[in-house]
Structures are given as structure tokens and as C-alpha cells.
Scaffold this active site. Structure first.
Site, mmCIF file in Angstrom:
data_model
loop_
_atom_site.group_PDB
_atom_site.id
_atom_site.type_symbol
_atom_site.label_atom_id
_atom_site.label_comp_id
_atom_site.label_asym_id
_atom_site.label_seq_id
_atom_site.Cartn_x
_atom_site.Cartn_y
_atom_site.Cartn_z
ATOM 1 N N ASP A 125 0.832 -1.201 0.000
ATOM 2 C CA ASP A 125 0.000 0.000 0.000
ATOM 3 C C ASP A 125 0.870 1.256 0.000
ATOM 4 O O ASP A 125 1.732 1.433 0.861
ATOM 5 C CB ASP A 125 -0.909 -0.001 1.235
ATOM 6 C CG ASP A 125 -1.773 1.236 1.311
ATOM 7 O OD1 ASP A 125 -2.670 1.372 0.463
ATOM 8 O OD2 ASP A 125 -1.534 2.075 2.202
ATOM 9 N N GLU A 170 0.826 -1.153 -5.409
ATOM 10 C CA GLU A 170 -0.385 -0.340 -5.553
ATOM 11 C C GLU A 170 0.041 1.092 -5.843
ATOM 12 O O GLU A 170 0.466 1.819 -4.954
ATOM 13 C CB GLU A 170 -1.219 -0.414 -4.270
ATOM 14 C CG GLU A 170 -2.552 0.320 -4.351
ATOM 15 C CD GLU A 170 -2.537 1.691 -3.688
ATOM 16 O OE1 GLU A 170 -3.444 2.491 -3.977
ATOM 17 O OE2 GLU A 170 -1.626 1.967 -2.889
#
Length: 490
Positions: A193, A233
Site C-alpha cells: 500500500d 499499488e
């Protein structure tokens, strides 16, 4: 990792009692549909200021959901993706509170990034202008220490998310500890993330710089050594995404969702055709996620042409707002405390005006595009925009983060669209052709996506003008033809 469709879900938003109930739902109501599940942050607390992406304790499962043994139990039967929140942790964490209390005497001082630690000679106006931040406002938040002094801590996203110094010994130990908990609990796919923001260097954008690739590569090697695959991501220009894909295990195909919308709205396949020609093959595909519908991934950036022009993006955004009858407008931009500059907040179903056939065509294209498909829980059940939740929380992305229970799921599974989608998922999971070679033909308003493995084949043909969509399968010498609109019949 299985080459099958995966579910994306918050644990508590479809299984209020936690991980054990989620396992029961996967085994029963959703039996045979998913080869894996992306468990959105289940760490303590799940209800922080950013729905779990601001962990106070990254290695503690929120007790309201269960414990690591419950995660491991799911991993016995399904691939599990979990989020390694690389860039930051909560300002409410014991580590940051210790820093506020003790200052530089804290054992955790080096765990966090400050303006001074990155710019020891001060932040020049020239350097400030180069830094990329996906949200408006300052990169820093001023905190007062117990001795009365004030320190500017780096906060890329919100004031409650304090950026980690991933190069420090404390930062590396922190991430290694999370990886170990993942390995012990049968997590085999790790979503990195916000990894593109983790490295800060004076004189750069501090986003996806060379050192970022080095860091991601190092982290991926640590995970690979433990038998885990990493997924980067990153929302960025599409050519940067192609470049990133060459250097990591897997990336998201974030360009696909807006391109499919554009194609359905404009009936022009050229942009989608171009992207599928150059798109990374080591990817995970989505239409919807816990975030909004990405726009930056298809647009022009810093003078580089996008997959869509600025005018086409304006048309796309305005069509979404019209299809949602203005609901997405209430959750996007400056509305509802939304702080993302690059996303439209709406369910994908509402972005398509709740047109079942259009949505089924969109899912079919996703499943036939190269990559491992993931389906977000709100998209699986075709839930409409959660306007009451949005009104209650005033958090833009909550429009697509509904709270459901088993009764809601059982009712949704009876919808003609959901039944049709489940048939598409079964087809994608079970057809051998999807382990073969991908090819494509396209012209004007027609698109044909084809997979071939020896004598087995699967072909999706779509005419965007007439909305005729057909799947043709050849398996073990027998042929089958499926008209997509026939899947919507009870």
C-alpha cells in the site's frame, strides 16, 4: 497463486461477527466462486480515520474480528492477500506517542520522518514545488512534543498517518515483523500500500523515484524469500505503470476500469485496444475497489499524453455524475471531506447507471483481459451508492463501502445480475483456455478478446453500438455459445 477470480472485502462489512463468519460465507453462500480473498485491513483498529489504513498496531488483528489463527484458517483453503501499509502508521500508535513524550530520546524517534530528517538544511521553495502529493495541502503536520518544542512530521495522506522512515533500523524491523506475521498466517500475496511514496529525497518528486524502485525490489525479495508475492499499488501515468511492472512481481491494472467506462459510453474501442496491446501481463485487474474510480491512470501527466485526452476525461467524469444522478458529485472532489485528487467516488454499478447488461459486459471484459481478476464485494452484490452512510460519515469513499450482513448477501444472490455474474466467474475460473495465450481484434465499436490453450479456446465478442456480447467456448472438442443478455434471465 491460483489463476482464479478473487474477492476484495472488508471483513466486518460482509461478516459483522468477524473472520470466522467470513470463512463460513466463503464456504457456503459464495462456495466455489473465489480462489482467493483480499482481506482489506483487519488490523487494530479497523475503524480508524482511514478505514484500517492507519493502523495503531499493524501486527494485532482487531479483536472484534478474531485473531491470526482465524486468518490462517482462511489461508488453508484460499489464497489470501493482505495489505502491508508501507508508508505510514497511526499517530495514535504507542510508538508515535512515545516520540511525542520523549522526543529524540525515544527509541522510536528514527521510525518516523520529519521535515528536518529529509531536509537538514531546510526545505527550499524549489524542492517544495517538486514534491508530488495526491491530496491538497501541506506534506507536513506540526506536532508539539512534551517539552514544548514543535516538530514537522511528514504526513503524505492525513495528519493521523505519520510517514515511516523505511531506511532506518527501526523502520526495517517494523516491516520485517509484519512480514513474519503474514508468513505465519498463510498470507501469500502482499499488497504494498502506497509504496510509491515511501522514499523521500531532496530535489525529487518523492514519488516513484529510482530509490523507490530499489526499495520495492528489496521488500519484494524479502517477501519472496518467505514464499509470498508482492503487488505494487500505484496510481500514476500509464507508461510509468508499464515501467513499474518490469521491476516488481505484480501491479494493478488501474487503467482498465475508466477505459471500459469510456468505451461503453463512447462506443469507441480505440483507447481500450491500445491499452490492452501494451498493458502489463503480470497484473491484477479490478473494476472497483475500496477506493474510487481512478482517473489519473488514463490521463495526461506533466506533458505526457494519456490514454484519454483531457476532453475525453471531462466527458467520462460528467457522464458518471449524470448516471449517478449527482450522487458521485456529492462524494468527489472537495465534497464530503474527500481529499483525493484523482478518483471519482461511486459504485461501478451506479457509474453505469445501474444498467445490468452494461455491467455484465464490463465484467466480461475484465475477466477476459490479461491478469488475475478481483471483484469488490459491493460490485459482486451490485449494491447501489451508500448515500446514508455517506451522509452519516461525510467520508467520500464510504459511498462505495456499504455494511452488509448474511441476509443482505442471501438476498443479493437472488438478483438476476448477480446470478449472471456468478456464471461468468465460474467460466473464468474453470475454462482451461485462460492459462493459454491472449490475443485481440478490434475495430471502431467492436472488440474481440481471445484465449487459446492447445485445442481449448474462449472468445468474447462485443459490439458496443448494439450491445450484443457473446462468449464462445471450445473445451475438450465441444462448443458452447453464451449470449450475455441471456445470463440476466431468471
Amino acid at each position: 497463486m491460483k489463476n482464479q477470480v478473487q474477492l476484495i472485502t472488508y471483513v466486518d462489512r460482509i461478516a459483522p461477527s468477524g473472520l470466522q463468519e467470513l470463512k463460513q460465507i466463503l464456504d457456503n453462500e459464495l462456495d466455489t466462486l473465489f480462489g482467493g480473498v483480499h482481506l482489506l485491513p483487519f488490523y487494530f483498529p479497523i475503524d480508524g480515520s482511514d478505514a484500517g489504513f492507519d493502523p495503531i498496531d499493524h501486527v494485532q488483528v482487531d479483536q472484534r474480528l478474531g485473531d491470526w489463527n482465524d486468518v490462517k484458517n482462511i489461508g488453508e483453503d484460499y489464497d489470501i492477500m493482505a495489505d502491508l501499509i508501507v508508508n505510514h502508521m497511526s499517530a495514535q500508535s504507542k510508538e508515535f506517542k512515545d516520540v511525542l513524550a520523549k522526543g529524540k530520546a525515544s527509541a522510536y524517534w528514527d521510525l518516523f520522518l520529519t521535515k528536518e530528517s529529509v531536509f537538514p538544511n531546510g526545505l527550499s521553495e524549489s524542492d517544495r514545488k517538486k514534491i508530488y502529493r495526491p491530496r491538497p495541502g501541506s506534506f507536513f503536520t506540526e506536532y508539539s512534543l512534551a517539552d514544548g518544542s514543535k516538530v514537522d512530521f511528514w504526513t503524505t495522506f492525513t495528519a493521523n498517518q505519520i510517514d515511516i522512515n523505511v531506511h532506518s533500523e527501526a523502520g526495517q524491523a517494523y516491516l520485517a515483523n509484519v512480514l513474519q506475521h503474514f508468513e505465519d498466517s498463510k498470507v501469500n500475496l502482499i499488497r504494498l500500500d502506497a509504496a510509491g511514496y515511501a522514499i523521500k529525497k531532496p530535489g525529487t518528486s518523492c514519488f516513484m523515484i529510482k530509490e523507490s524502485f530499489d526499495f520495492i525490489d528489496q521488500l519484494a525479495k524479502q517477501a519472496n524469500a518467505k514464499g509470498m508475492t508482492t503487488l505494487a499499488e500505484i496510481h500514476t501515468h500509464h507508461l510509468t505503470q508499464v515501467e513499474v511492472a518490469r521491476k516488481v512481481d505484480m501491479v494493478y491494472d488501474f487503467a482498465l476500469p475508466p477505459l471500459i467506462l469510456h468505451t461503453l459510453f463512447s462506443k469507441d474501442v480505440s483507447a481500450l485496444q491500445h491499452w490492452l496491446t501494451i498493458a502489463p501481463r503480470n497484473c491484477v485487474t479490478v473494476l472497483d475497489t475500496h477506493d474510487g474510480i481512478g482517473i489519473i491512470d488514463v490521463g495526461p501527466i506533466d506533458g505526457k499524453a494519456g490514454l484519454l485526452t483531457a476532453a475525453q476525461i471531462d466527458s467520462l467524469v460528467e457522464t458518471i455524475h449524470a448516471n449517478t444522478k449527482g450522487e458521485s458529485l456529492q462524494a468527489t472532489g472537495a465534497a464530503a471531506n474527500n481529499v483525493d485528487l484523482y478518483q471519482i467516488n461511486s459504485t461501478y454499478y451506479d457509474a453505469l447507471g445501474q444498467q445490468d447488461l452494461d455491467y455484465l459486459i464490463a465484467r466480461a471484459i475484465q475477466f477476459f483481459a490479461p491478469g488475475i481478476p478481483q471483484v469488490y464485494y459491493a460490485g459482486l452484490f451490485a449494491t447501489p451508492n451508500a448515500m446514508k452512510l455517506l451522509s452519516d460519515t461525510q467520508v467520500g469513499r464510504d459511498i462505495n463501502r456499504p455494511y452488509l450482513n448474511k441476509q443482505d448477501i442471501q438476498a443479493a444472490m437472488q438478483k438476476p445480475f448477480v446470478k449472471g455474474l456468478c456464471q461468468l466467474i465460474a467460466l473464468r475460473n474453470n475454462s482451461p483456455a485462460f492459462n493459454g495465450e491472449f490475443s485481440m481484434q478490434a475495430a471502431h465499436s467492436e472488440l474481440k478478446l481471445h484465449w487459446q490453450l492447445q485445442q481449448d479456446s474462449a472468445t468474447l465478442s462485443v459490439n458496443f453500438t448494439t450491445k450484443q456480447a457473446v462468449i464462445e467456448l471450445t473445451e475438450q472438442g465441444s462448443n458452447r455459445r453464451i449470449e450475455l443478455d441471456s445470463l440476466l434471465v431468471n
